[in-house]
Design a protein around this motif. Structure first.
Motif, PDB file in Angstrom:
ATOM      1  N   LYS A  67       0.809  -1.216   0.000  1.00  0.00           N
ATOM      2  CA  LYS A  67       0.000   0.000   0.000  1.00  0.00           C
ATOM      3  C   LYS A  67       0.847   1.273   0.000  1.00  0.00           C
ATOM      4  CE  LYS A  67      -1.712   1.088   4.685  1.00  0.00           C
ATOM      5  NZ  LYS A  67      -0.587   1.868   5.072  1.00  0.00           N
ATOM      6  N   ALA A  81      -7.652  -0.250  -9.825  1.00  0.00           N
ATOM      7  CA  ALA A  81      -8.095   0.172  -8.489  1.00  0.00           C
ATOM      8  C   ALA A  81      -8.377  -1.050  -7.616  1.00  0.00           C
ATOM      9  CB  ALA A  81      -9.340   1.048  -8.612  1.00  0.00           C
ATOM     10  N   VAL A  86      -8.136  -0.536  -3.541  1.00  0.00           N
ATOM     11  CA  VAL A  86      -8.962   0.651  -3.262  1.00  0.00           C
ATOM     12  C   VAL A  86     -10.246   0.219  -2.549  1.00  0.00           C
ATOM     13  CG1 VAL A  86     -10.379   2.435  -4.400  1.00  0.00           C
ATOM     14  CG2 VAL A  86      -8.027   2.028  -5.160  1.00  0.00           C
ATOM     15  N   ASN A  87     -10.685   1.034  -1.626  1.00  0.00           N
ATOM     16  CA  ASN A  87     -11.910   0.761  -0.876  1.00  0.00           C
ATOM     17  C   ASN A  87     -13.087   0.621  -1.848  1.00  0.00           C
ATOM     18  OD1 ASN A  87     -14.455   1.371   0.507  1.00  0.00           O
ATOM     19  ND2 ASN A  87     -13.141   1.764   2.299  1.00  0.00           N
ATOM     20  N   MET A  91     -15.386   3.444  -3.663  1.00  0.00           N
ATOM     21  CA  MET A  91     -15.172   3.578  -5.109  1.00  0.00           C
ATOM     22  C   MET A  91     -16.505   3.451  -5.846  1.00  0.00           C
ATOM     23  SD  MET A  91     -12.772   1.071  -7.393  1.00  0.00           S
ATOM     24  CE  MET A  91     -13.328   0.388  -8.952  1.00  0.00           C
ATOM     25  N   LEU A 102     -15.422   8.170  -2.821  1.00  0.00           N
ATOM     26  CA  LEU A 102     -14.031   8.581  -2.565  1.00  0.00           C
ATOM     27  C   LEU A 102     -13.869  10.089  -2.715  1.00  0.00           C
ATOM     28  CD1 LEU A 102     -12.182   5.758  -4.548  1.00  0.00           C
ATOM     29  CD2 LEU A 102     -12.068   6.108  -2.063  1.00  0.00           C
ATOM     30  N   ASP A 114      -7.753   7.356  -3.886  1.00  0.00           N
ATOM     31  CA  ASP A 114      -7.749   6.720  -2.572  1.00  0.00           C
ATOM     32  C   ASP A 114      -6.344   6.824  -1.991  1.00  0.00           C
ATOM     33  OD1 ASP A 114      -8.065   5.308  -0.282  1.00  0.00           O
ATOM     34  OD2 ASP A 114      -8.892   3.499  -1.225  1.00  0.00           O
ATOM     35  N   PHE A 119      -3.656   5.410  -4.613  1.00  0.00           N
ATOM     36  CA  PHE A 119      -4.205   5.179  -5.954  1.00  0.00           C
ATOM     37  C   PHE A 119      -4.820   6.467  -6.478  1.00  0.00           C
ATOM     38  CE2 PHE A 119      -7.600   4.395  -8.926  1.00  0.00           C
ATOM     39  CZ  PHE A 119      -6.998   3.521  -9.823  1.00  0.00           C
ATOM     40  N   SER A 120      -4.574   6.742  -7.752  1.00  0.00           N
ATOM     41  CA  SER A 120      -5.276   7.847  -8.408  1.00  0.00           C
ATOM     42  C   SER A 120      -5.511   7.476  -9.865  1.00  0.00           C
ATOM     43  CB  SER A 120      -4.446   9.137  -8.341  1.00  0.00           C
ATOM     44  OG  SER A 120      -3.282   9.009  -9.138  1.00  0.00           O
TER      45      SER A 120
END
Lengths: 329, 338
Positions: A67, A81, A86-87, A91, A102, A114, A119-120
């Motif tokens: 992470k 993602a 990613v959550n 998301m 998010l 996130d 993450f983007s």
């Protein structure tokens, strides 16, 4: 190659999760858009770029990330993602435009952020590459061994940002890996009509300290293998890598794409080589898991997706005046 | 007893602010073209490489998209980059990173991603550098939401506002005027040198400054045009007209109250800009006056700006399009008769 069993099973479970996730999105996206397709209608409005068939690129490299590593993804981001962890609830809520999303409903499916798992993604082709290089630079500045991965489509390799960034990343030996998902199509233009090189891994030859890898036939196991090399090189401070993976775009560029530019038999023939089936066959033939265990993984993945969609649907829309918030902090 | 004032040029004041912030916070670093050994083409990073080394002061390739994008990526990771776009005119090769990403990511993430970064850039003309190296483009940046946009006009403010910009958790576009840097290879302008305390201090972003009080007319200026407005006020004083001069200092956030309070006092408004006239800073201030203080005005708002042509090269052509003290004074005299 030998691949640790838990990694193999994680890759399978994650690919199933991503595929099932997008199958649910296909349906949710279609709600309110029949009989007349209106891009702005339904619970999931706007453009929708799905990644069915491209899962090997995401899981093959994310299997090597933590992470603390950064991923920058383009306009087709869901598989990345999901593989980056990613959550999923938030998301999905974002894609439904809900306040629990998010971005509190301000981003949508192309703009998912996130920071918990670094993450983007973004909707401008090739723009994530320099930003990933910046994350790699930050890791270097802080003295950590974190790496940054920029996923792009093969069309983005013809953009200036790709070359500007690779030159700079090579010069500074940044821990950057650019994963080129070659799904053969830049919307309607085939790669053969846009790109003056047979595969983009060869472009690594243009820059010192840079290694290129080619993964043929959408092979998740080979993707896992070369990604391991690239990530380890990056963590050792040896410089950037370009990985091109030949992958499959099962769906249109976006949902609603009439795909008149594609031969009718292309997708059916690609579906015969579905990477999820292939990895499942490998798991079963090598005895990494039983039919029953595989089914349990599938159910676990699907339950998580179902819960995320339920969370999204049950969440509230943001108050309209919240549109004025978050320009500045 | 007389105390000696510590005088600095604009660029030395900026470089001092950056150095002090780099000492305060190890996350602050600088990148851009020629920011290292050269010390920045306009001197804003002089001495930093020697002091902090090449890990924190990075000369970049001529790849604005790559290095401004990298600054964004590093800021998202909690670093506090200061990235220089040498001339604001070069924004064309990298505007996607600036306005589609730097300006929008905090918003699109619902405030979950912060980009504590400074994009500093040289603006302005008046030295025959022609159409691609003389613009200010204040309004181009101020028009797009998501960036603070500041344009200090004195060495004191350059230092204090740079410190504020670096400490700000939002992306800040920091425009410095080339002619106000105190460069030995340009016209020596008195206003490019000023008193600057040695110790670190901040000047808040988003506050205009009443640089000269007056009662008959309000002249709002920005950077070089503030100084021209002050010179105009001196001309006007000899003619018995008392002009109040406001240095806007910050386009975003905009200190409307200081302007409106002044208009409520003087009832006349002149706005002077070194950017293009249409859809610009002068239009914005005029619109605000019309929306919020129309009945305070005893005459129409007067605007002076570049008359919607690219900046020409030849000396007399450029002089013709740039507002100056005499043009401002003439406009005020005319306005007083309305």
């Amino acid at each position: 190659m030998s691949i640790p069993k838990e990694k193999l099973l994680w890759m399978y479970e994650t690919m199933v999760k991503s595929r099932y996730y997008e199958e649910q999105l296909v349906e949710a996206y279609a709600e309110g858009k029949k009989p007349v397709f209106n891009i702005g209608a339904g619970p999931v409005p706007g453009e929708m770029h799905l990644s069915n068939g491209q899962e090997p690129a995401a899981v093959g490299i994310c299997a090597h990330l933590t992470k603390d590593d950064t991923v920058a993804s383009p306009h087709r981001p869901h598989h990345h993602a999901i593989a980056k962890g990613v959550n999923l609830n938030r998301m999905t809520a974002e894609i439904f435009g809900k306040e629990t999303g998010l971005g509190k409903g301000k981003g949508g499916h192309m703009h998912l952020f996130d920071p918990e798992v670094k993450f983007s993604c973004g909707g401008i082709v090739a723009a994530g590459i320099p930003q990933a290089a910046g994350a790699a630079l930050a890791a270097k500045q802080k003295g950590t061994d974190s790496v940054a991965v920029a996923f792009i489509g093969e069309g983005a390799a013809n953009a200036g940002a790709f070359h500007e960034t690779l030159n700079m990343a090579a010069l500074w030996k940044l821990p950057l890996i650019v994963v080129v998902e070659n799904n053969s199509w830049g919307i309607s233009v085939p790669k053969t009509a846009s790109t003056a090189i047979s595969s983009n891994d060869k472009r690594a030859a243009a820059y010192e300290n840079t290694t290129g890898y080619l993964v043929e036939d959408n092979d998740p196991i080979e993707m896992y293998r070369v990604s391991q090399e690239a990530v380890e090189r990056a963590r050792r401070g040896e410089g950037p890598s370009i990985i091109e993976i030949e992958t499959f775009r099962f769906l249109g560029h976006f949902q609603g794409d009439p795909e008149l530019y594609r031969e009718k038999d292309e997708v059916p023939s690609l579906l015969l080589r579905d990477p999820i089936e292939r990895i499942k066959n490998k798991i079963l033939s090598e005895g990494a898991a039983s039919e029953n265990e595989v089914e349990q993984l599938e159910n676990k993945a699907k339950n998580e997706v179902d819960a995320a969609f339920q969370f999204a649907r049950e969440s509230e829309y943001p108050k309209p005046e919240a549109a004025l918030e978050d320009v500045f902090c | 007893m007389q105390t000696t004032k510590r005088m600095l040029t604009g660029n030395k004041a900026m470089a001092e602010a950056i150095a002090q912030e780099m000492e305060r916070d190890p996350n602050v670093f600088v990148l851009g073209e020629d920011v290292g050994k050269y010390g920045g083409i306009f001197g804003a990073t002089q001495g930093l490489l020697e002091k902090f080394g090449d890990k924190r002061v990075l000369d970049t390739p001529i790849s604005e998209t790559a290095f401004i994008g990298a600054a964004i990526g590093a800021a998202a990771e909690g670093m506090r980059p200061i990235v220089e776009l040498m001339f604001v005119d070069f924004f064309g090769v990298c505007m996607d990173q600036i306005y589609n990403h730097m300006a929008k990511i905090p918003y699109m993430s619902g405030g979950n991603v912060k980009l504590p970064m400074v994009l500093m850039t040289g603006v302005g003309g008046g030295y025959s550098d022609a159409a691609q190296h003389s613009q200010t483009l204040y309004a181009t940046f101020a028009h797009l939401p998501g960036m603070k946009v500041v344009a200090p006009s004195t060495p004191y403010d350059l230092k204090g506002m740079m410190a504020s910009a670096i400490r700000d958790d939002n992306p800040v576009v920091f425009m410095f005027h080339k002619t106000l840097q105190g460069l030995g290879w340009m016209d020596q302008v008195d206003e490019s040198v000023g008193e600057v305390p040695e110790e670190a201090y901040t000047v808040p972003l988003g506050k205009a400054n009443v640089v000269r009080e007056g009662t008959d007319v309000t002249i709002v200026g920005i950077q070089m045009m503030t100084h021209q407005a002050v010179a105009a006020a001196k001309i006007l004083e000899n003619q018995g007209i008392s002009a109040e001069v406001i240095d806007i200092r910050s386009l975003v956030p905009l200190d409307k109250e200081t302007i409106l309070n002044s208009v409520r006092k003087t009832h006349r408004l002149v706005v002077v800009d070194e950017d293009y006239k249409s859809y610009g800073f002068t239009s914005e201030i005029a619109a605000i006056a019309a929306e919020e203080a129309l009945y305070e005005l005893e005459a129409p708002v007067k605007r002076l700006a570049i008359p919607d042509v690219p900046i020409p090269y030849s000396r007399d052509l450029e002089k013709y399009v740039l507002p100056n003290a005499q043009k401002i004074a003439d406009a005020v005299v005319k306005l007083m008769k309305e």
